[in-house]
Design a protein around this motif. Structure first.
Motif, PDB file in Angstrom:
ATOM      1  N   PHE A 106       0.699  -1.242   0.161  1.00  0.00           N
ATOM      2  CA  PHE A 106       0.147  -0.130   0.110  1.00  0.00           C
ATOM      3  C   PHE A 106       0.805   1.239  -0.005  1.00  0.00           C
ATOM      4  O   PHE A 106       0.421   2.251   0.364  1.00  0.00           O
ATOM      5  CB  PHE A 106      -0.897  -0.011   1.308  1.00  0.00           C
ATOM      6  N   MET A 107       2.043   1.158  -0.508  1.00  0.00           N
ATOM      7  CA  MET A 107       2.837   2.287  -0.565  1.00  0.00           C
ATOM      8  C   MET A 107       2.353   3.652  -1.163  1.00  0.00           C
ATOM      9  O   MET A 107       2.410   4.829  -0.605  1.00  0.00           O
ATOM     10  CB  MET A 107       4.104   1.994  -1.415  1.00  0.00           C
ATOM     11  N   VAL A 111       2.090   7.487   0.540  1.00  0.00           N
ATOM     12  CA  VAL A 111       2.664   8.554  -0.178  1.00  0.00           C
ATOM     13  C   VAL A 111       1.663   9.561  -0.268  1.00  0.00           C
ATOM     14  O   VAL A 111       1.846  10.794   0.232  1.00  0.00           O
ATOM     15  CB  VAL A 111       3.351   8.324  -1.097  1.00  0.00           C
ATOM     16  N   TRP A 112       0.415   9.217  -0.346  1.00  0.00           N
ATOM     17  CA  TRP A 112      -0.740  10.056  -0.479  1.00  0.00           C
ATOM     18  C   TRP A 112      -1.248  10.652   0.795  1.00  0.00           C
ATOM     19  O   TRP A 112      -1.213  11.937   0.875  1.00  0.00           O
ATOM     20  CB  TRP A 112      -2.151   9.698  -1.182  1.00  0.00           C
ATOM     21  N   THR A 127       8.296   9.075  -5.281  1.00  0.00           N
ATOM     22  CA  THR A 127       8.279   8.760  -3.853  1.00  0.00           C
ATOM     23  C   THR A 127       7.959   7.363  -3.492  1.00  0.00           C
ATOM     24  O   THR A 127       8.420   6.490  -2.826  1.00  0.00           O
ATOM     25  CB  THR A 127       7.420   9.908  -3.139  1.00  0.00           C
ATOM     26  N   THR A 128       6.847   7.053  -4.399  1.00  0.00           N
ATOM     27  CA  THR A 128       6.366   5.421  -4.219  1.00  0.00           C
ATOM     28  C   THR A 128       7.446   4.422  -4.482  1.00  0.00           C
ATOM     29  O   THR A 128       7.743   3.548  -3.735  1.00  0.00           O
ATOM     30  CB  THR A 128       5.158   5.299  -5.160  1.00  0.00           C
ATOM     31  N   ALA A 129       8.262   4.709  -5.773  1.00  0.00           N
ATOM     32  CA  ALA A 129       9.361   3.860  -5.987  1.00  0.00           C
ATOM     33  C   ALA A 129      10.551   3.888  -5.089  1.00  0.00           C
ATOM     34  O   ALA A 129      10.848   2.724  -4.685  1.00  0.00           O
ATOM     35  CB  ALA A 129       9.751   4.381  -7.261  1.00  0.00           C
ATOM     36  N   PHE A 130      10.677   4.984  -4.592  1.00  0.00           N
ATOM     37  CA  PHE A 130      11.731   5.173  -3.463  1.00  0.00           C
ATOM     38  C   PHE A 130      11.490   4.612  -2.237  1.00  0.00           C
ATOM     39  O   PHE A 130      12.242   3.764  -1.435  1.00  0.00           O
ATOM     40  CB  PHE A 130      12.154   6.565  -3.227  1.00  0.00           C
ATOM     41  N   GLY A 131      10.242   4.814  -1.646  1.00  0.00           N
ATOM     42  CA  GLY A 131       9.703   4.064  -0.542  1.00  0.00           C
ATOM     43  C   GLY A 131       9.811   2.654  -0.731  1.00  0.00           C
ATOM     44  O   GLY A 131       9.887   2.074   0.560  1.00  0.00           O
TER      45      GLY A 131
END
Length: 510
Positions: A106-107, A111-112, A127-131
């Motif tokens: 649920f990344m 982020v949202w 941010t999603t990919a990095f997270g």
């Protein structure tokens, strides 16, 4: 732990924390040069904040606040502390594995929820990919925190304090070598070093714990009476830590709606975190197990002396740092960050935030001094209630001021929330008796420390204009030397501190 051992422990933790923070500052300077404020930097900051946010829930905040006092008292009573540590390790690992799996799935939702201003532009996908790469760091660093807490309770501070240095060594090395010799974007070298650094930190403290006689192996979690008690204490502390993280997230949400603001606040935060980490966190780490043992032994006079000397030492080191951050923020920021992709406009913005954070620095350190009074009594509910009020102040100030003054509102809100928290901790600690009150020497020294800091501030204010035409590096060097000398001389003459005391500490330590 005698006061001299307390100070020795603070010096040990402070040295390694200083090394970590200095390397972290080098890392941030390289990021400002190679990446600079903008979409990529904003995405990295938001992604890296996710595991660090949960880290405060499960590691340094909630878990240590509950685990260290219980482990310290079991050591004092010789009631099988190793079994307790093993059960705590396995229970924590189970919870973190489940959390990590859910977060990876649920990344985008995370982020949202933490940076809503990124929605609809390139920062969201980055941010999603990095997270998804950085989030497993929470599992590794939280288990490392358990070993660190056990080592601290045993009076072994070096390995636990040195572990964070490894992450920054890996990042700095990767940024220096990776893009130049192996190609690829600097940010991806940075991102992949974070979980690798977590592995290195966990390995270091695990080995140190083995050498100290604490042998832990992964096994099926067991819900023992001690684990239930640990959970009852840790949950309010987790909620309190969660409230503090909500403060950060509110600030990030507000900043995410302003161009470059997330990056500006991140760099400003890193600058004031240097003295906070060296002094405040070192004091808190050493003071908590010491107070826990003293309460177990009913040594109230010794507890009061330890608290007073910890407060005295922390403010003697922190107040001049706060004055420097308020009086000369732009020279410091320009020297450190105004390189490569970071320009003069970025430096001026960061300097505004640094000055505001500087006003809150003594409050952030005093929190680390006062919170152990509650945690040593296994009282994590009171700090939670105080943190809720702090959160309300932060949210109202950040959201309410943003339409009026813009992106700087989160910095102002953070400082206001910090002083609100200290006021509540100090006021309510009076119910604990003399052990929770600073002694007369503390207040005498505090007044003299403040006067010495005023002298230093006046010297820095004058030097700032005299050195206006000098090169940045030489000007900052003279400012720092002039500030340190003026504070040291004024403090010695006014009786804020004595050089002979520091010499005595060093002799006894050796």
């Amino acid at each position: 732990m005698k006061p001299i051992r307390l100070i020795s422990g603070v010096m040990t933790v402070g040295f390694w924390t200083l090394a970590s923070r200095v390397l972290g500052l080098v890392r941030d300077i390289m990021l400002a040069t190679l990446i600079g404020p903008g979409p990529v930097m904003d995405a990295f900051v938001a992604a890296f904040r996710l595991p660090n946010m949960f880290r405060r829930f499960f590691a340094e905040g909630a878990f240590n606040a509950a685990f260290v006092p219980m482990y310290s008292k079991k050591l004092e009573a010789d009631s099988d502390p190793q079994r307790f540590a093993r059960d705590a390790f396995n229970g924590l690992a189970f919870v973190l594995l489940a959390l990590t799996g859910l977060a990876l799935i649920f990344m985008p939702v995370l982020v949202w929820a933490t940076a809503g201003g990124f929605a609809g532009d390139e920062r969201f996908d980055m941010t999603t990919a990095f997270g998804r790469v950085t989030f497993p760091y929470i599992l590794l660093i939280s288990l490392a925190a358990l070993f660190s807490g056990a080592l601290n309770a045993m009076g072994r501070f070096a390995a636990a304090a040195a572990a964070p240095v490894l992450l920054n060594i890996l990042i700095v090395s990767a940024l220096l070598i990776g893009p130049r010799y192996f190609g690829g974007e600097a940010v991806w070298w940075l991102i992949w070093c974070i979980p690798l650094g977590g592995v290195a930190q966990l390995a270091l403290v695990w080995v140190a714990a083995e050498r100290a006689g604490l042998r832990i192996r992964p096994a099926r979690p067991r819900l023992t009476d001690d684990v239930r008690k640990l959970t009852r204490i840790a949950v309010p502390a987790a909620l309190a830590g969660g409230v503090m993280q909500i403060n950060l997230l509110v600030g990030q949400q507000v900043a995410s709606h302003f161009d470059k603001a997330v990056s500006w606040l991140f760099n400003a935060d890193r600058l004031y975190q240097l003295p906070l980490g060296v002094v405040g966190i070192a004091i808190g780490i050493v003071l908590l197990p010491d107070l826990s043992r003293r309460l177990k032994a009913q040594d109230h006079s010794g507890g009061r002396m330890a608290l007073s000397r910890a407060g005295e030492l922390s403010l003697a080191l922190t107040i001049p740092c706060a004055v420097a951050l308020v009086v000369i923020p732009l020279p410091l920021v320009s020297l450190l960050f105004e390189h490569g992709r970071t320009g003069p406009e970025d430096a001026r913005a960061m300097a505004q935030a640094v000055a505001i954070y500087g006003l809150g620095l003594p409050a952030f350190v005093l929190q680390k001094v006062l919170q152990p009074l509650y945690f040593a009594r296994e009282d994590t509910r009171s700090p939670f209630r105080f943190a809720v009020w702090s959160m309300v102040i932060n949210a109202v100030a950040a959201i309410g001021l943003a339409p009026v003054i813009g992106w700087i509102a989160p910095a102002i809100a953070t400082t206001l929330a910090g002083w609100t928290m200290v006021a509540q901790l100090a006021f309510n600690a009076r119910k604990m008796g003399d052990v929770a009150r600073f002694d007369a020497r503390f207040y005498t020294r505090l007044l003299r420390i403040l006067l010495a800091a005023v002298v230093m501030g006046a010297v820095l204010f004058g030097l700032r204009y005299v050195l206006a035409e000098w090169s940045r590096g030489m000007a900052v060097l003279v400012l720092l030397i002039g500030g340190a000398l003026s504070y040291g001389v004024a403090g010695q003459l006014l009786g804020a501190f004595s050089l002979s005391e520091f010499k005595s500490i060093l002799r006894r330590r050796r």
